[in-house]
Design a protein around this motif. Structure first.
Motif, PDB file in Angstrom:
ATOM      1  N   ASP A 343       0.840  -1.216   0.000  1.00 23.42           N
ATOM      2  CA  ASP A 343       0.000   0.000   0.000  1.00 23.42           C
ATOM      3  C   ASP A 343       0.867   1.256   0.000  1.00 23.42           C
ATOM      4  O   ASP A 343       0.631   2.193  -0.770  1.00 23.42           O
ATOM      5  CB  ASP A 343      -0.902   0.005   1.243  1.00 23.42           C
ATOM      6  CG  ASP A 343      -2.073  -0.945   1.091  1.00 23.42           C
ATOM      7  OD1 ASP A 343      -2.406  -1.312  -0.055  1.00 23.42           O
ATOM      8  OD2 ASP A 343      -2.653  -1.323   2.119  1.00 23.42           O
ATOM      9  N   ASN A 344       1.864   1.260   0.860  1.00 26.69           N
ATOM     10  CA  ASN A 344       2.728   2.427   0.992  1.00 26.69           C
ATOM     11  C   ASN A 344       3.514   2.680  -0.302  1.00 26.69           C
ATOM     12  O   ASN A 344       3.638   3.822  -0.755  1.00 26.69           O
ATOM     13  CB  ASN A 344       3.695   2.212   2.170  1.00 26.69           C
ATOM     14  CG  ASN A 344       4.506   3.451   2.489  1.00 26.69           C
ATOM     15  OD1 ASN A 344       4.010   4.380   3.089  1.00 26.69           O
ATOM     16  ND2 ASN A 344       5.771   3.439   2.075  1.00 26.69           N
ATOM     17  N   GLY A 345       4.060   1.584  -0.900  1.00 28.33           N
ATOM     18  CA  GLY A 345       4.857   1.730  -2.107  1.00 28.33           C
ATOM     19  C   GLY A 345       4.051   2.246  -3.292  1.00 28.33           C
ATOM     20  O   GLY A 345       4.494   3.140  -4.027  1.00 28.33           O
ATOM     21  N   ILE A 346       2.832   1.688  -3.483  1.00 24.48           N
ATOM     22  CA  ILE A 346       1.988   2.123  -4.601  1.00 24.48           C
ATOM     23  C   ILE A 346       1.497   3.546  -4.375  1.00 24.48           C
ATOM     24  O   ILE A 346       1.460   4.379  -5.291  1.00 24.48           O
ATOM     25  CB  ILE A 346       0.810   1.148  -4.780  1.00 24.48           C
ATOM     26  CG1 ILE A 346       1.327  -0.224  -5.246  1.00 24.48           C
ATOM     27  CG2 ILE A 346      -0.213   1.690  -5.776  1.00 24.48           C
ATOM     28  CD1 ILE A 346       0.254  -1.282  -5.335  1.00 24.48           C
ATOM     29  N   LYS A 347       1.135   3.847  -3.131  1.00 23.51           N
ATOM     30  CA  LYS A 347       0.558   5.143  -2.811  1.00 23.51           C
ATOM     31  C   LYS A 347       1.538   6.287  -3.043  1.00 23.51           C
ATOM     32  O   LYS A 347       1.171   7.353  -3.550  1.00 23.51           O
ATOM     33  CB  LYS A 347       0.090   5.122  -1.348  1.00 23.51           C
ATOM     34  CG  LYS A 347      -0.699   6.331  -0.932  1.00 23.51           C
ATOM     35  CD  LYS A 347      -1.041   6.233   0.552  1.00 23.51           C
ATOM     36  CE  LYS A 347      -1.813   4.961   0.849  1.00 23.51           C
ATOM     37  NZ  LYS A 347      -2.109   4.836   2.303  1.00 23.51           N
ATOM     38  N   TYR A 348       2.810   6.070  -2.693  1.00 25.49           N
ATOM     39  CA  TYR A 348       3.789   7.162  -2.777  1.00 25.49           C
ATOM     40  C   TYR A 348       4.735   7.035  -3.967  1.00 25.49           C
ATOM     41  O   TYR A 348       5.698   7.792  -4.061  1.00 25.49           O
ATOM     42  CB  TYR A 348       4.601   7.217  -1.474  1.00 25.49           C
ATOM     43  CG  TYR A 348       3.774   7.633  -0.279  1.00 25.49           C
ATOM     44  CD1 TYR A 348       3.448   8.970  -0.075  1.00 25.49           C
ATOM     45  CD2 TYR A 348       3.304   6.690   0.623  1.00 25.49           C
ATOM     46  CE1 TYR A 348       2.678   9.357   1.008  1.00 25.49           C
ATOM     47  CE2 TYR A 348       2.541   7.061   1.720  1.00 25.49           C
ATOM     48  CZ  TYR A 348       2.222   8.397   1.907  1.00 25.49           C
ATOM     49  OH  TYR A 348       1.458   8.770   2.973  1.00 25.49           O
ATOM     50  N   SER A 349       4.504   6.079  -4.859  1.00 25.68           N
ATOM     51  CA  SER A 349       5.373   5.942  -6.030  1.00 25.68           C
ATOM     52  C   SER A 349       4.908   6.874  -7.142  1.00 25.68           C
ATOM     53  O   SER A 349       3.752   7.296  -7.187  1.00 25.68           O
ATOM     54  CB  SER A 349       5.368   4.492  -6.515  1.00 25.68           C
ATOM     55  OG  SER A 349       4.090   4.149  -7.003  1.00 25.68           O
ATOM     56  N   ASP A 350       5.826   7.166  -8.053  1.00 28.91           N
ATOM     57  CA  ASP A 350       5.484   8.041  -9.181  1.00 28.91           C
ATOM     58  C   ASP A 350       4.656   7.322 -10.235  1.00 28.91           C
ATOM     59  O   ASP A 350       3.846   7.955 -10.924  1.00 28.91           O
ATOM     60  CB  ASP A 350       6.771   8.580  -9.828  1.00 28.91           C
ATOM     61  CG  ASP A 350       7.516   9.524  -8.890  1.00 28.91           C
ATOM     62  OD1 ASP A 350       6.877  10.049  -7.951  1.00 28.91           O
ATOM     63  OD2 ASP A 350       8.731   9.727  -9.088  1.00 28.91           O
ATOM     64  N   ASP A 351       4.851   6.010 -10.386  1.00 29.43           N
ATOM     65  CA  ASP A 351       4.165   5.264 -11.440  1.00 29.43           C
ATOM     66  C   ASP A 351       3.158   4.250 -10.920  1.00 29.43           C
ATOM     67  O   ASP A 351       2.633   3.443 -11.674  1.00 29.43           O
ATOM     68  CB  ASP A 351       5.193   4.541 -12.320  1.00 29.43           C
ATOM     69  CG  ASP A 351       6.131   3.656 -11.498  1.00 29.43           C
ATOM     70  OD1 ASP A 351       5.928   3.556 -10.269  1.00 29.43           O
ATOM     71  OD2 ASP A 351       7.067   3.056 -12.073  1.00 29.43           O
ATOM     72  N   GLY A 352       2.901   4.256  -9.583  1.00 28.64           N
ATOM     73  CA  GLY A 352       1.923   3.326  -9.026  1.00 28.64           C
ATOM     74  C   GLY A 352       2.347   1.872  -9.144  1.00 28.64           C
ATOM     75  O   GLY A 352       1.496   0.980  -9.245  1.00 28.64           O
ATOM     76  N   TYR A 353       3.659   1.629  -9.078  1.00 30.65           N
ATOM     77  CA  TYR A 353       4.181   0.265  -9.241  1.00 30.65           C
ATOM     78  C   TYR A 353       5.216   0.008  -8.147  1.00 30.65           C
ATOM     79  O   TYR A 353       6.011   0.882  -7.788  1.00 30.65           O
ATOM     80  CB  TYR A 353       4.820   0.108 -10.625  1.00 30.65           C
ATOM     81  CG  TYR A 353       5.414  -1.258 -10.880  1.00 30.65           C
ATOM     82  CD1 TYR A 353       4.610  -2.335 -11.267  1.00 30.65           C
ATOM     83  CD2 TYR A 353       6.795  -1.463 -10.761  1.00 30.65           C
ATOM     84  CE1 TYR A 353       5.174  -3.578 -11.517  1.00 30.65           C
ATOM     85  CE2 TYR A 353       7.355  -2.705 -10.995  1.00 30.65           C
ATOM     86  CZ  TYR A 353       6.538  -3.765 -11.372  1.00 30.65           C
ATOM     87  OH  TYR A 353       7.083  -5.006 -11.607  1.00 30.65           O
ATOM     88  N   ILE A 354       5.228  -1.225  -7.591  1.00 29.37           N
ATOM     89  CA  ILE A 354       6.200  -1.617  -6.568  1.00 29.37           C
ATOM     90  C   ILE A 354       6.784  -2.971  -6.946  1.00 29.37           C
ATOM     91  O   ILE A 354       6.090  -3.852  -7.462  1.00 29.37           O
ATOM     92  CB  ILE A 354       5.553  -1.663  -5.165  1.00 29.37           C
ATOM     93  CG1 ILE A 354       6.620  -1.957  -4.107  1.00 29.37           C
ATOM     94  CG2 ILE A 354       4.423  -2.685  -5.099  1.00 29.37           C
ATOM     95  CD1 ILE A 354       6.128  -1.817  -2.682  1.00 29.37           C
ATOM     96  N   LYS A 355       8.055  -3.128  -6.698  1.00 27.74           N
ATOM     97  CA  LYS A 355       8.751  -4.377  -7.008  1.00 27.74           C
ATOM     98  C   LYS A 355       9.244  -5.003  -5.703  1.00 27.74           C
ATOM     99  O   LYS A 355       9.834  -4.329  -4.854  1.00 27.74           O
ATOM    100  CB  LYS A 355       9.921  -4.119  -7.956  1.00 27.74           C
ATOM    101  CG  LYS A 355      10.641  -5.393  -8.386  1.00 27.74           C
ATOM    102  CD  LYS A 355      11.561  -5.146  -9.582  1.00 27.74           C
ATOM    103  CE  LYS A 355      12.661  -4.178  -9.243  1.00 27.74           C
ATOM    104  NZ  LYS A 355      13.635  -4.039 -10.355  1.00 27.74           N
ATOM    105  N   ILE A 356       9.001  -6.321  -5.555  1.00 26.42           N
ATOM    106  CA  ILE A 356       9.411  -7.056  -4.348  1.00 26.42           C
ATOM    107  C   ILE A 356      10.474  -8.070  -4.761  1.00 26.42           C
ATOM    108  O   ILE A 356      10.260  -8.863  -5.685  1.00 26.42           O
ATOM    109  CB  ILE A 356       8.215  -7.769  -3.703  1.00 26.42           C
ATOM    110  CG1 ILE A 356       7.075  -6.772  -3.422  1.00 26.42           C
ATOM    111  CG2 ILE A 356       8.643  -8.456  -2.418  1.00 26.42           C
ATOM    112  CD1 ILE A 356       5.814  -7.414  -2.880  1.00 26.42           C
ATOM    113  N   LEU A 357      11.607  -8.059  -4.056  1.00 27.76           N
ATOM    114  CA  LEU A 357      12.717  -8.945  -4.417  1.00 27.76           C
ATOM    115  C   LEU A 357      13.558  -9.263  -3.184  1.00 27.76           C
ATOM    116  O   LEU A 357      13.353  -8.693  -2.101  1.00 27.76           O
ATOM    117  CB  LEU A 357      13.587  -8.300  -5.481  1.00 27.76           C
ATOM    118  CG  LEU A 357      14.357  -7.028  -5.080  1.00 27.76           C
ATOM    119  CD1 LEU A 357      15.638  -6.906  -5.871  1.00 27.76           C
ATOM    120  CD2 LEU A 357      13.489  -5.802  -5.286  1.00 27.76           C
ATOM    121  N   ILE A 358      14.515 -10.169  -3.372  1.00 31.27           N
ATOM    122  CA  ILE A 358      15.479 -10.536  -2.332  1.00 31.27           C
ATOM    123  C   ILE A 358      16.836  -9.966  -2.733  1.00 31.27           C
ATOM    124  O   ILE A 358      17.312 -10.197  -3.856  1.00 31.27           O
ATOM    125  CB  ILE A 358      15.587 -12.070  -2.171  1.00 31.27           C
ATOM    126  CG1 ILE A 358      14.237 -12.667  -1.751  1.00 31.27           C
ATOM    127  CG2 ILE A 358      16.663 -12.428  -1.150  1.00 31.27           C
ATOM    128  CD1 ILE A 358      13.797 -12.317  -0.362  1.00 31.27           C
TER     129      ILE A 358
END
Length: 426
Positions: A343-358
């Motif tokens: 929620d936080n990543g999409i809400k405050y990102s410029d493109d509405g996209y978040i990437k999850i990785l190790i």
């Protein structure tokens, strides 16, 4: 390990220092006492020297010399094999050189005169086969004399005294350990209580200082349990009382005629309901102490559940994690933490996209494009902190994430690189 057993190690160190000190003192005392004993019995050589000197001056018979020595329980060694053994094998206890003075009355043409004769003698005290021997030697002769009375120095009494003191110190150490055993049990009970065993009992019948501490802990535990029960009851009632008017308000909102007002009140009650749920989650996290609810799950399954919980399009979340990566977590709490990060990543990102990785260190990361945080991360994980009031945020999201991670033995970290905000479960 050392810090956990500091008292025991201190007692053991004190015991070691005491035993080493006592041993050193007894060793020095043993050497001094032995030397004093040798010095004391060596004085007997003066009697032997006087008898031997008179024998030489008067040229008395061997029988007379033996008779004079026998008075003092001294006997001449005549066996050459025995004297050879003494010279080769006997232990020299003490050796001392002295001079024998012989004064004789002489006569010549001038008349009577006194003649003084000085003879260099050497007295040696020997120990052989638990017997004391004296060796008197002059430039012209020597004699080996056996003492039937004197015995070599015995360390039995010294050893007995040392053993008694050693046993007393060792027994004292055992008593100290016995007194420390209740303290060790008390520490284990405190650890169990800290891990959530609220029924553990600290009560004891001991009346010493440790017993007093244990009984005081029992009284404190009862007070804490009472406070926790009151707190839980209060929070449950509060949540129930808040949810009821929110539910009624939500139903009443649907009866409004104007769509604008209906949407506004629906948003307010939705936000209130979300706030109550976050409060309930925070209360659960802060009181969680049972690690038995932690199980091993595939990380992709936990993330998939978080995406469903966040109710966002899956195209807006990129998951770059292998299917065999696993984590031992509380599923519901960890899913909530990841959901808040999404929620936080999409809400405050410029493109509405978040990437999850190790990352390379094996840590879970959440990357999104956007401006760097204006404040340090600690500012944002405080409750009721929000960067942009226009956003739909109560300032509890990152605070809840940080609290959940602490339960799992982790912390929330942040990096900013090339226009990418990277939040890390470290």
């Amino acid at each position: 390990m050392i810090k956990k057993n500091a008292v025991l190690i201190t007692v053991l160190f004190a015991l070691s220092v005491a035993l080493v000190s006592i041993s050193a003192i007894f060793w020095e005392f043993y050497k001094l006492n032995k030397q004093q004993y040798i010095d004391h019995i060596f004085t007997k050589y003066s009697v032997i020297a006087q008898i031997y000197r008179e024998h030489m001056q008067r040229s008395s018979s061997e029988i007379m010399l033996e008779a004079n020595l026998a008075v003092y329980d001294l006997f001449i060694i005549k066996d050459k094999q025995e004297t050879k053994s003494l010279l080769e094998k006997a232990k020299v206890l003490k050796k001392e050189g002295f001079k024998s003075y012989d004064t004789s009355l002489m006569i010549n043409k001038q008349g009577l005169f006194t003649k003084n004769t000085v003879t260099n003698l050497e007295a040696t005290m020997l120990e052989y086969q638990k017997r004391i021997y004296f060796h008197i030697a002059s430039p012209d002769s020597e004699v080996f004399i056996k003492d039937e009375v004197l015995k070599p120095y015995s360390y039995i009494n010294m050893l007995y005294s040392y053993s008694m003191i050693f046993l007393i110190i060792a027994f004292s150490f055992v008593l100290v350990l016995q007194k420390l055993r209740p303290l060790i049990r008390l520490r284990k009970k405190i650890a169990l209580y800290g891990n959530g065993d609220m029924d553990i009992s600290f009560k004891t019948r001991n009346i010493d200082e440790i017993g007093a501490v244990a009984n005081e802990l029992e009284n404190t535990k009862e007070k804490i349990n009472t406070i926790l029960e009151s707190r839980t009851l209060f929070l449950r009632n509060l949540m129930h009382e808040l949810k009821t008017p929110i539910a009624k308000g939500t139903i009443a909102t649907q009866m409004l005629q104007e769509q604008k007002q209906r949407d506004r009140f629906t948003s307010i009650f939705t936000r209130l309901e979300t706030l109550v749920e976050e409060f309930a989650m925070i209360e659960e996290v802060t009181s969680l102490g049972d690690a038995t609810e932690f199980k091993e799950y595939r990380l992709v399954d936990v993330i998939d559940g978080a995406i469903d919980m966040a109710m966002v399009e899956r195209e807006r979340v990129g998951v770059m994690i292998q299917a065999d990566v696993k984590e031992k977590v509380n599923y519901r709490l960890y899913t909530t933490a990841i959901k808040n990060m999404i929620d936080n990543g999409i809400k405050y990102s410029d493109d509405g996209y978040i990437k999850i990785l190790i990352n390379d260190r094996g840590e879970l990361c959440f990357e999104s494009k956007g401006e760097c945080l204006k404040h340090p991360l600690q500012y944002y994980i405080e409750p009721f902190t929000k960067e942009n009031p226009s956003k739909n945020s109560f300032g509890l999201g990152l605070y809840l994430v940080d609290s959940i991670l602490k339960v799992h033995g982790k912390v929330l970290a942040h990096e900013y690189e090339n226009g990418i905000n990277r939040f890390i479960f470290a």
